[in-house]
Design a protein around this motif. Structure first.
Motif, PDB file in Angstrom:
ATOM      1  N   ASP A 134      14.341   6.644  -0.002  1.00 40.44           N
ATOM      2  CA  ASP A 134      14.392   7.782   0.293  1.00 40.44           C
ATOM      3  C   ASP A 134      15.368   7.999   1.219  1.00 40.44           C
ATOM      4  N   LYS A 142      11.816   0.522   5.651  1.00 43.38           N
ATOM      5  CA  LYS A 142      11.136   0.536   4.233  1.00 43.38           C
ATOM      6  C   LYS A 142      11.639  -0.746   3.973  1.00 43.38           C
ATOM      7  N   GLN A 199       5.689  -3.767 -10.992  1.00 41.51           N
ATOM      8  CA  GLN A 199       5.609  -2.899  -9.994  1.00 41.51           C
ATOM      9  C   GLN A 199       6.277  -2.738  -9.241  1.00 41.51           C
ATOM     10  N   GLN A 249       8.286   3.983  -5.313  1.00 40.51           N
ATOM     11  CA  GLN A 249       9.436   4.248  -5.117  1.00 40.51           C
ATOM     12  C   GLN A 249      10.029   4.942  -5.131  1.00 40.51           C
ATOM     13  N   VAL A 270      10.861   9.646  -9.808  1.00 43.14           N
ATOM     14  CA  VAL A 270       9.705   9.881 -10.477  1.00 43.14           C
ATOM     15  C   VAL A 270       9.505  11.141 -12.237  1.00 43.14           C
ATOM     16  N   HIS A 324      10.643   0.171 -11.209  1.00 39.00           N
ATOM     17  CA  HIS A 324      11.251   1.498 -11.309  1.00 39.00           C
ATOM     18  C   HIS A 324      12.533   1.271 -10.688  1.00 39.00           C
ATOM     19  N   SER A 373       1.022  -0.979  -0.001  1.00 38.63           N
ATOM     20  CA  SER A 373       0.026  -0.221   0.435  1.00 38.63           C
ATOM     21  C   SER A 373       0.524   1.179   0.377  1.00 38.63           C
ATOM     22  N   ARG A 374       2.156   1.275   0.346  1.00 40.31           N
ATOM     23  CA  ARG A 374       2.768   2.382   0.608  1.00 40.31           C
ATOM     24  C   ARG A 374       3.489   2.934  -0.807  1.00 40.31           C
ATOM     25  N   GLN A 375       4.222   3.874  -1.294  1.00 37.16           N
ATOM     26  CA  GLN A 375       5.068   3.804  -2.270  1.00 37.16           C
ATOM     27  C   GLN A 375       5.861   3.362  -2.707  1.00 37.16           C
ATOM     28  N   HIS A 387      11.749   9.065  -4.401  1.00 39.26           N
ATOM     29  CA  HIS A 387      10.914  10.743  -5.149  1.00 39.26           C
ATOM     30  C   HIS A 387      11.920  10.802  -6.702  1.00 39.26           C
TER      31      HIS A 387
END
Length: 481
Positions: free
Chosen positions: A168, A230, A318, A6, A11, A322, A2-4, A8
């Motif tokens: 990140d 993470k 998914q 990649q 992007v 990245h 459910s979390r992001q 930043h």
């Protein structure tokens, strides 16, 4: 998840016009005047000779490269070369890959102009196809060769793409110790925070303890997970210890990953090298782990060809998309002929899998004998080896050895194992030749390094003559005690 996923920094870099039109040309079998490469082979003298290396160093560095200029592998490799030491330090064979692999490489290089030009950026089609076919059966999940696999310049680049794509600034990454030192550096380069948890020996005083005696505390590991976590990084079989994680140990890690919605980076480059009936289990094969695991593999370790520099990352689309973004903005493409040779090697192994003719059976059988040879030697000279369940390294306790360090060989503030390794390379008063090994404390964080500086690491994927030469040096050492 459910979390992001990649970082930043990736992007907006997933689309690339060169890749898009290359794929279009391939799909429609178009006459290709689009891409800027020849459709003929290089001159014969170029094919016959492999090229010069160019090393550049920048003067003005970014903060992400702070403290990245020192590297223990370069330091000790140079020492071993300078002193012409018997080298059981670096983790590569001193013998050639199997004949079928060499022949595959030669056939690829002479296989026409395509083998000398760019191939698909994210992996040579024959290679990603056979990797997906091979590992789908093992993982128990249908792997899409073009969406779930990324081919890289060795496992090292697969790890780099993973951390750059997914970590990140401020993200925490749990690293299980002992660990290959690049994990720590790459997490820091991605501006993440490394959090450490060590494997600890559960049995003391045994004559020849096993790497299986080193375990993770479930309570200690659970305490490392926070809202900022993470990912967790594991290595099985482990370098330098040789531990092969059991299914129940992996399940404990998987349960925590699922509970906290965390990624798992599983470095499995030594996956085919297990001994004494120990079985390698992929954590991605456990329920709920395919979609959150990045599995790292290496052709260099698989086919005893580390100089080919072919590796891969396998995960869900998914996640892999990245990693592709980082890959296309750094390396972009990998050597075509090397990928073709690795593909042919895996195609052969797919047909022979589980039979006595399989290299995946023959290599560990050979290495098990070398493991026994080295362990017996270490025990006979008073060292206490930790017998590995997998991989091709063995650590040994050097507490019982008296060494006469002096300032010309090492600095007083260096860890004990660093000083010992340098002494073993440089000492000439009773060795005719030094012996190169690696200090084990380099595989630990600063907070735990002092607890493990009584061990050094030996590599046993070497010719018997090399192991014999090392044994002669160690016997002279024991006679001096």
């Amino acid at each position: 998840m459910s979390r992001q996923l990649q970082a930043h920094r990736t992007v907006g870099v997933c689309k690339n016009v060169l890749i898009e039109f290359t794929q279009l040309a391939a799909d429609y079998k178009a006459v290709n005047l689009g891409q800027g490469f020849p459709d003929f082979s290089p001159p014969k003298f170029v094919q016959e000779a492999f090229c010069e290396a160019i090393i550049m160093s920048g003067r003005f560095h970014a903060h992400s490269t702070d403290r990245a200029d020192k590297n223990v592998w370069l330091e000790f490799a140079q020492l071993a070369a300078d002193y012409k030491a018997v080298n059981l330090g670096q983790g590569f064979p001193d013998f050639s890959p199997p004949k079928f692999a060499q022949e595959a490489f030669c056939e690829a290089v002479s296989g026409g102009h395509q083998m000398h030009q760019y191939t698909r950026a994210f992996g040579h089609p024959p290679l990603v196809n056979i990797l997906a076919k091979f590992f789908s059966k093992i993982v128990g999940h249908e792997i899409d060769p073009f969406e779930d696999v990324l081919v890289t310049v060795g496992a090292y680049q697969a790890l780099f793409c993973t951390f750059q794509a997914l970590v990140d600034e401020g993200d925490e990454v749990i690293i299980v110790e002992p660990f290959f030192d690049c994990y720590q550096s790459m997490v820091k380069m991605a501006r993440g925070k490394a959090v450490y948890v060590p494997l600890r020996p559960k049995v003391e005083g045994s004559t020849a303890p096993s790497s299986g005696d080193w375990v993770l505390s479930a309570e200690e590991l659970a305490g490392k997970f926070t809202p900022r976590t993470k990912a967790i990084v594991i290595n099985t079989p482990n370098n330098p210890l040789g531990k092969v994680y059991k299914t129940e140990e992996l399940q404990m890690i998987a349960d925590l990953c699922i509970k906290h919605d965390v990624l798992c980076v599983s470095d499995e480059v030594y996956e085919w090298l297990t001994y004494d009936g120990n079985k390698h289990v992929k954590i991605a094969s456990l329920p709920g782990m395919w979609e959150r695991t990045i599995t790292i593999g290496s052709a260099g370790k698989t086919f005893s060809a580390t100089g080919w520099k072919v590796g891969w990352a396998i995960s869900s689309e998914q996640i892999i998309k990245h990693l592709k973004a980082v890959h296309q903005m750094s390396v972009f493409d990998c050597a075509t002929a090397a990928q073709e040779a690795v593909a042919r090697g895996f195609e052969r192994e797919y047909e022979l899998f589980g039979t006595p003719e399989s290299y995946f059976q023959q290599l560990p059988a050979m290495l098990q004998q070398k493991r026994g040879k080295l362990a017996s030697c270490l025990e006979s000279v008073g060292l206490r080896p930790v017998v590995p369940e997998g991989g091709y390294f063995m650590i040994a306790d050097i507490s019982s050895v008296k060494a006469d360090f002096n300032e010309s060989m090492s600095a007083e503030d260096e860890p004990h194992d660093f000083r010992f390794v340098k002494w073993l390379i440089k000492e000439k008063s009773f060795f005719l030749q030094g012996l190169a090994t690696i200090p084990v404390s380099v595989f630990y964080s600063p907070e735990h390094r002092k607890d493990f500086d009584k061990y050094i690491r030996f590599c046993f994927i070497k010719e018997d003559s090399t192991l014999d030469a090392a044994e002669d040096i160690l016997r002279k050492l024991s006679q001096r005690q």
